[in-house]
Design an enzyme around this catalytic site. Structure first.
Site, PDB file in Angstrom:
ATOM      1  N   ASP A 197       0.877  -1.169   0.000  1.00 50.24           N
ATOM      2  CA  ASP A 197       0.000   0.000   0.000  1.00 50.24           C
ATOM      3  C   ASP A 197       0.917   1.222   0.000  1.00 50.24           C
ATOM      4  O   ASP A 197       1.662   1.434   0.967  1.00 50.24           O
ATOM      5  CB  ASP A 197      -0.866  -0.039   1.271  1.00 50.24           C
ATOM      6  CG  ASP A 197      -1.688   1.215   1.472  1.00 50.24           C
ATOM      7  OD1 ASP A 197      -1.546   2.180   0.694  1.00 50.24           O
ATOM      8  OD2 ASP A 197      -2.484   1.237   2.438  1.00 50.24           O
TER       9      ASP A 197
ATOM     10  N   SER B   3      -3.031  14.870 -12.093  1.00 47.85           N
ATOM     11  CA  SER B   3      -4.300  14.914 -12.831  1.00 47.85           C
ATOM     12  C   SER B   3      -4.574  16.350 -13.226  1.00 47.85           C
ATOM     13  O   SER B   3      -4.187  17.280 -12.494  1.00 47.85           O
ATOM     14  CB  SER B   3      -5.447  14.414 -11.949  1.00 47.85           C
ATOM     15  OG  SER B   3      -6.694  14.693 -12.568  1.00 47.85           O
TER      16      SER B   3
ATOM     17  N   TYR C 128      -9.602  15.007  -3.943  1.00 49.79           N
ATOM     18  CA  TYR C 128      -8.723  14.367  -4.947  1.00 49.79           C
ATOM     19  C   TYR C 128      -7.935  15.454  -5.688  1.00 49.79           C
ATOM     20  O   TYR C 128      -6.703  15.352  -5.845  1.00 49.79           O
ATOM     21  CB  TYR C 128      -9.585  13.556  -5.909  1.00 49.79           C
ATOM     22  CG  TYR C 128      -8.873  12.973  -7.109  1.00 49.79           C
ATOM     23  CD1 TYR C 128      -8.152  11.784  -7.019  1.00 49.79           C
ATOM     24  CD2 TYR C 128      -8.955  13.596  -8.365  1.00 49.79           C
ATOM     25  CE1 TYR C 128      -7.517  11.240  -8.143  1.00 49.79           C
ATOM     26  CE2 TYR C 128      -8.331  13.059  -9.485  1.00 49.79           C
ATOM     27  CZ  TYR C 128      -7.626  11.882  -9.367  1.00 49.79           C
ATOM     28  OH  TYR C 128      -7.004  11.340 -10.476  1.00 49.79           O
TER      29      TYR C 128
ATOM     30  N   LYS D 267      -3.910  16.122  -5.942  1.00 46.21           N
ATOM     31  CA  LYS D 267      -3.180  16.185  -7.213  1.00 46.21           C
ATOM     32  C   LYS D 267      -2.491  17.551  -7.375  1.00 46.21           C
ATOM     33  O   LYS D 267      -1.375  17.631  -7.895  1.00 46.21           O
ATOM     34  CB  LYS D 267      -4.115  15.889  -8.382  1.00 46.21           C
ATOM     35  CG  LYS D 267      -4.672  14.447  -8.365  1.00 46.21           C
ATOM     36  CD  LYS D 267      -3.578  13.400  -8.422  1.00 46.21           C
ATOM     37  CE  LYS D 267      -4.109  11.998  -8.694  1.00 46.21           C
ATOM     38  NZ  LYS D 267      -3.014  11.010  -8.800  1.00 46.21           N
TER      39      LYS D 267
END
Ligand SMILES: NC(=O)c1ccc[n+]([C@@H]2O[C@H](COP(=O)([O-])OP(=O)(O)OC[C@H]3O[C@@H](n4cnc5c(N)ncnc54)[C@H](O)[C@@H]3O)[C@@H](O)[C@H]2O)c1
Length: 252
Positions: A62, A141, A154, A158
């Site tokens: 992980d 992203s 998110y 990023k």
């Protein structure tokens, strides 16, 4: 590592390499003659790809767990006999309006998308220095460049990865290490398939494709080609951010 890197014979770790964009990166790097450790939470998926692609092996970990990554990077570098290239590709997303989310979701997003990058970079830098320099490529992203509805945390991760890329590029240039960032736009991968299970997210994705000058999703291999470019680019190309989005986002 040379100023202009010849990657045939080089060694690499690709996180999240079991599927999607990561698997395309694994295939492109091995085609260029690189030996690759596929580090992924999905042990079975990573093993399956390693059996398919010569010159690779799987290591289960992980990315957000520092101790697990310590062991994984150690195993990978021992089996590779060094490290020249680190590709931070592992990532995860769940689309939901920010006000409807809970902090457990934020923790999970930060654990994978941001702390995962910190862990791998922290562990890889001494190895890259021992190799005489190297290449780090972070897959961020376009959400981190221009924002994205339903992906606030998110996108923050990023955006953080982009800022982290630039800072580490500054810190490691004197060691012959470059650090660059590839920002995919919507890309045809299992992750996008998961996101599109939600009707509203699917409608948003369709609208994004209609607004994209190329009128289609990216294919994973198109992103992998940009990653491979940075993995083999001259030492003077560092701290840069390259979108692969069919013209949806353009550089200033
Ligand atoms: N698909 C898109 O539209 C898109 C757009 C922009 C950015 N990205 C980014 O590209 C990267 C790859 O995305 P994808 O679409 O190929 O995703 P994917 O879900 O298809 O593949 C991601 C891989 O990462 C692995 N992974 C997830 N969590 C992990 C963890 N904690 N530790 C180790 N491995 C883990 C998964 O097992 C999987 O093999 C991600 O960083 C993602 O954020 C994707």
């Amino acid at each position: 590592m040379n100023d202009h890197q010849e990657i045939n014979g080089a060694t690499a770790i690709v996180t999240g390499g079991a599927k999607g964009i990561g698997a395309a990166i694994v295939r492109r790097l091995t085609a260029a003659g690189v030996s690759v450790a596929i580090v992924d939470l999905d042990a079975d998926g990573a093993e399956k790809l390693a059996h398919e692609v010569p010159g690779t092996f799987a290591v289960a970990a992980d990315v957000g767990d520092y101790a697990a990554m310590y062991a994984a990077v150690d195993e990978a570098c021992t089996r590779l006999n060094g490290l020249d290239i680190l590709i931070n590709n592992a990532g995860w997303d769940h689309v939901q309006r920010f006000t409807d989310t809970e902090s457990t979701l934020w923790d999970k997003l930060i654990h994978i998308n941001l702390k995962g990058v910190f862990n791998a970079v922290h562990l890889a830098i001494p190895r890259l220095i021992s190799s005489g320099g190297g290449r780090i490529v972070n897959v961020a992203s376009d959400a981190g460049r221009v924002g994205s509805s339903g992906e606030a945390v998110y996108a923050a991760c990023k955006g953080g990865t982009i800022a982290f890329t630039k800072s580490i590029a500054r810190e490691t240039a004197r060691h012959g290490i470059t650090v660059n960032c590839v920002c995919p736009g919507p890309t045809d991968t299992p992750l996008l398939g998961e996101i599109k299970q939600d009707e509203r997210a699917a409608a948003t994705m369709d609208a994004i494709v209609r607004a994209t000058p190329n009128r289609r999703l990216a294919q994973p291999d198109e992103v992998a080609e940009a990653v491979t470019f940075f993995a083999s680019a001259p030492a003077h190309i560092t701290g840069q951010v390259l979108s692969v989005s069919g013209g949806l986002t353009m550089a200033g």
